[in-house]
Write a protein that holds these residues in place. Structure first.
Motif, PDB file in Angstrom:
ATOM      1  N   HIS A 186       1.472   3.912   2.035  1.00 41.99           N
ATOM      2  CA  HIS A 186       1.862   4.654   3.088  1.00 41.99           C
ATOM      3  C   HIS A 186       3.494   4.560   2.851  1.00 41.99           C
ATOM      4  O   HIS A 186       4.294   3.613   2.508  1.00 41.99           O
ATOM      5  N   ASP A 233       6.066   4.224   4.616  1.00 43.89           N
ATOM      6  CA  ASP A 233       6.819   3.069   5.604  1.00 43.89           C
ATOM      7  C   ASP A 233       6.709   1.879   4.518  1.00 43.89           C
ATOM      8  O   ASP A 233       7.507   0.699   5.100  1.00 43.89           O
ATOM      9  N   HIS A 234       5.835   1.864   3.512  1.00 44.73           N
ATOM     10  CA  HIS A 234       6.133   0.706   2.823  1.00 44.73           C
ATOM     11  C   HIS A 234       6.340   1.057   1.266  1.00 44.73           C
ATOM     12  O   HIS A 234       6.799   0.067   0.463  1.00 44.73           O
ATOM     13  N   HIS A 260       0.887  -1.243  -0.020  1.00 42.62           N
ATOM     14  CA  HIS A 260      -0.006  -0.094  -0.091  1.00 42.62           C
ATOM     15  C   HIS A 260       0.852   1.127   0.056  1.00 42.62           C
ATOM     16  O   HIS A 260       2.042   1.205   0.249  1.00 42.62           O
ATOM     17  N   HIS A 279      -7.046  -1.759   4.984  1.00 41.69           N
ATOM     18  CA  HIS A 279      -6.207  -0.674   5.792  1.00 41.69           C
ATOM     19  C   HIS A 279      -6.395   0.746   5.046  1.00 41.69           C
ATOM     20  O   HIS A 279      -6.850   1.701   5.788  1.00 41.69           O
ATOM     21  N   ASP A 336      -0.286  -3.843   5.849  1.00 48.00           N
ATOM     22  CA  ASP A 336      -0.796  -3.435   7.152  1.00 48.00           C
ATOM     23  C   ASP A 336      -2.290  -3.779   6.813  1.00 48.00           C
ATOM     24  O   ASP A 336      -2.982  -3.788   5.756  1.00 48.00           O
TER      25      ASP A 336
HETATM   26 ZN   LIG Z   1      -0.102   1.792   6.563  1.00 48.44          ZN
END
Ligand SMILES: [Zn+2]
Ligand SMILES: [Zn+2]
Length: 421
Positions: free
Chosen positions: A58, A60-61, A56, A142, A164
């Motif tokens: 975000h 951090d990904h 996804h 998510h 997530d």
């Molecule tokens: Zn996330």
């Protein structure tokens, strides 16, 4: 034999990156970790990657993906909304780096190379990555476009990576769709691996009552939230409970909301969301920001962990006002300004640590699974082996103990460690 090396999100939340060696190399997520001091990157990749799968948008990904295209050109797989949302975040990274005269780890050129090499994949479509190795995405519940990845390898082994995940319904999403069938190894996020969320409806009520009370007492309710997903969720909640106040909507949340509306089939009730968005005053220039500061109102803006964003245009004007309140609406990663404010009661405004007179309240509108949801996910998928990632060290240790108590084989790899599926 399939091996997985953990390049990030190993006993920490942030910089998710896992290198799967199935003859050819597959990268699962390629994120960054933002701390007040610096951006932390995953361990370097010293091999050729054939495919990159992004769960996804975000940061951090997805935040380091364009960097991969500096010296290689793998095919990236992600859902269409993930690509649009990630592109917005990559350009924001470049903008912030420009303002701070820092190196972003990639340039516009790599962003366009990433887009050119991205293959958008919808949920439920089985894709061959390379010889007899298949990928299928399932809705992870998510954020818009978030995906659970199921990879089946040549030798018949199956790996599932949750990314997530949120199993229970939220205002925006109906909850994750779990893959059925055999699973040899499940890589699962464990952000909330040691605790439950409060009942969502109760939390919404508590939030809305506090917002209304703040405005009725002549203060400003400053809601600092994640741009992607959470800001729209908050507007839905304010609209659902019919909060009697002007609502201002500021920052990158606006762009994210527009992308959400372009992908209405990825959200539960796009008509309701449209009404919630239409109700808010969209802050398009400074004069509207000034207007917002002149009256009791609600301001929904970024960022979720106070790591920058327009919230810092409002805080210097409001922090000394005891009638106003700052609302944090999600998980605060260690070392972020939001976490520091909660732990110490202090925040850095224009280079000075101050103790705000406005009260600070934290609410749990999480789009991550709580402990009983995690158990349900694991029991439904019923894997041979579980790997916990995306979890603070202590939380992960407790999650591990509770899973071992149920008889599961559990791994909690550290940074750079490898496991065999
Ligand atoms: Zn996330
Ligand atoms: Zn994450």
């Amino acid at each position: 034999m399939v091996k997985i090396k953990f390049l990030g999100a190993a006993q920490e939340v942030g910089r998710s990156a896992f290198l799967v060696d199935a003859g050819e190399k597959i990268l699962l997520d390629y994120g960054v970790k933002l701390t007040p001091k610096e951006t932390e990157y995953p361990l370097p990749i010293d091999t050729n990657v054939k495919a990159a799968i992004i769960s996804h948008a975000h940061m951090d990904h997805s935040g380091n993906l364009p960097h991969l295209y500096q010296r290689s050109s793998p095919i990236s797989y992600m859902t269409p909304p993930t690509l649009d949302l990630a592109r917005m975040l990559w350009f924001d990274t470049l903008k912030i780096a420009g303002l701070e005269a820092m190196d972003a780890n990639f340039s516009k050129l790599e962003i366009s190379r990433t887009e050119k090499h991205t293959f958008p994949v919808n949920y439920g479509r089985r894709m061959e990555l390379f010889d007899n190795t298949f990928l299928e995405f399932f809705d992870a519940g998510h954020i818009a476009g978030s995906a659970i990845s199921r990879i089946t390898f040549r030798d018949g082994k199956t790996l599932i990576y949750t990314g997530d995940i949120k199993l229970d319904e939220t205002r925006l999403h109906p909850g994750a769709v779990l893959p059925k069938g055999n699973c040899d190894c499940l890589i699962i996020e464990g952000t909330y691996g040691d605790r439950e969320h409060p009942p969502r409806k109760k939390e919404e009520k508590r939030f809305v009552e506090s917002v209304q009370e703040t405005v009725d007492n002549g203060g400003t309710a400053l809601v600092s939230t994640f741009a992607v997903g959470r800001s729209a969720e908050i507007l839905d909640v304010l609209h659902e409970y019919n909060v009697k106040a002007d609502i201002f909507f500021d920052g990158m949340c606006q762009k994210a909301a527009r992308i959400y509306m372009n992908y209405s089939k990825y959200i539960k009730d796009p008509h309701f969301l449209k009404k919630s968005l239409d109700r808010a005053h969209w802050v398009k220039h400074m004069s509207i920001r000034k207007k917002a500061l002149k009256q009791p109102c609600v301001i929904v803006t970024t960022s979720g962990m106070l790591q920058g964003g327009p919230v810092y245009a409002y805080l210097p004007e409001l922090y000394h006002d005891k009638h106003s309140k700052l609302f944090l609406t999600g998980f605060q990663v260690q070392q972020t300004a939001g976490r520091i404010l909660l732990d110490t009661g202090r925040i850095n405004l224009n280079g000075i640590m101050v103790e705000p007179k406005m009260s600070v309240e934290k609410y749990d509108f999480s789009s991550h699974a709580g402990l009983s949801e995690l158990f349900k996910i694991i029991e439904t998928i019923s894997p041979q082996k579980i790997v916990i990632v995306h979890s603070d060290r202590e939380v992960m240790a407790r999650f591990r103990v509770s899973l071992e108590g149920k008889g599961f084989e559990v791994h909690t790899p550290g940074l750079g460690e490898e496991i065999v599926v």
